[in-house]
Design a protein around this motif. Sequence first.
Motif, PDB file in Angstrom:
ATOM      1  N   UNK A 181       0.927  -1.043  -0.102  1.00  0.00           N
ATOM      2  CA  UNK A 181      -0.102  -0.244   0.114  1.00  0.00           C
ATOM      3  C   UNK A 181       0.475   1.321   0.269  1.00  0.00           C
ATOM      4  N   UNK A 182       2.044   1.380   0.903  1.00  0.00           N
ATOM      5  CA  UNK A 182       3.135   2.578   0.403  1.00  0.00           C
ATOM      6  C   UNK A 182       3.042   2.516  -0.614  1.00  0.00           C
ATOM      7  N   UNK A 183       3.411   1.583  -1.668  1.00  0.00           N
ATOM      8  CA  UNK A 183       3.850   1.583  -3.509  1.00  0.00           C
ATOM      9  C   UNK A 183       3.002   1.425  -3.852  1.00  0.00           C
ATOM     10  N   UNK A 184       1.595   1.859  -3.335  1.00  0.00           N
ATOM     11  CA  UNK A 184       0.798   2.100  -4.758  1.00  0.00           C
ATOM     12  C   UNK A 184      -0.426   0.974  -4.984  1.00  0.00           C
ATOM     13  N   UNK A 185      -0.317  -0.240  -4.114  1.00  0.00           N
ATOM     14  CA  UNK A 185      -0.892  -1.444  -4.582  1.00  0.00           C
ATOM     15  C   UNK A 185      -1.565  -1.066  -4.077  1.00  0.00           C
ATOM     16  N   UNK A 186      -3.040  -1.866  -4.119  1.00  0.00           N
ATOM     17  CA  UNK A 186      -4.406  -2.154  -3.288  1.00  0.00           C
ATOM     18  C   UNK A 186      -4.373  -3.315  -2.844  1.00  0.00           C
ATOM     19  N   UNK A 187      -3.434  -3.753  -1.864  1.00  0.00           N
ATOM     20  CA  UNK A 187      -3.858  -5.133  -0.755  1.00  0.00           C
ATOM     21  C   UNK A 187      -4.723  -6.120  -0.339  1.00  0.00           C
ATOM     22  N   UNK A 188      -4.795  -7.211  -0.905  1.00  0.00           N
ATOM     23  CA  UNK A 188      -5.365  -7.632  -0.300  1.00  0.00           C
ATOM     24  C   UNK A 188      -4.727  -9.371   0.277  1.00  0.00           C
ATOM     25  N   UNK A 189      -5.001  -9.431   1.487  1.00  0.00           N
ATOM     26  CA  UNK A 189      -4.630 -10.667   2.072  1.00  0.00           C
ATOM     27  C   UNK A 189      -5.802 -11.489   2.329  1.00  0.00           C
ATOM     28  N   UNK A 190      -5.613 -13.157   2.623  1.00  0.00           N
ATOM     29  CA  UNK A 190      -6.311 -13.931   2.294  1.00  0.00           C
ATOM     30  C   UNK A 190      -5.698 -15.589   2.860  1.00  0.00           C
ATOM     31  N   UNK A 191      -6.357 -15.318   3.949  1.00  0.00           N
ATOM     32  CA  UNK A 191      -6.015 -17.021   5.088  1.00  0.00           C
ATOM     33  C   UNK A 191      -7.150 -17.937   3.813  1.00  0.00           C
ATOM     34  N   UNK A 192      -5.959 -19.248   3.621  1.00  0.00           N
ATOM     35  CA  UNK A 192      -6.294 -20.436   2.853  1.00  0.00           C
ATOM     36  C   UNK A 192      -6.731 -21.441   3.351  1.00  0.00           C
ATOM     37  N   UNK A 193      -7.498 -20.860   5.098  1.00  0.00           N
ATOM     38  CA  UNK A 193      -8.303 -21.842   5.657  1.00  0.00           C
ATOM     39  C   UNK A 193      -9.630 -21.209   5.179  1.00  0.00           C
ATOM     40  N   UNK A 194     -10.442 -19.798   5.150  1.00  0.00           N
ATOM     41  CA  UNK A 194     -11.558 -18.765   4.930  1.00  0.00           C
ATOM     42  C   UNK A 194     -11.520 -19.041   3.309  1.00  0.00           C
TER      43      UNK A 194
END
Length: 111
Positions: free
Chosen positions: A88-101
Amino acid sequence: MENYESTVSANLVASTGIATLVFASGLAYVMMKKGSRNDGDTEISVKEEEEVPPLDKSVFPGGHLTVYFGTQTGTAESFSQQIEREGEANGFKVQIVDLEDISEDVAGNML
């Protein structure tokens, strides 16, 4: 002595070959079972993909970035959160996803 060494060497080659065949057979069995998992009368529910809203390129010039992680000790989760902050600091829209979900049918298609 030379005959003993050649016998030991032949036995080693034979036992290694047998172990390789057993392992390959087991692997082939698992791969066939994985491939036939969706055969038969079972129905797979297909969810419609979510519509991704347009991204404001002035705020996120790098675009979308999704990080999938699986962890037992929390290290991968911490690392993915670090990637999220830096992304996000470098200009990306980041989403993190847990594989258990993730549901099993989606995870099976990813691998």
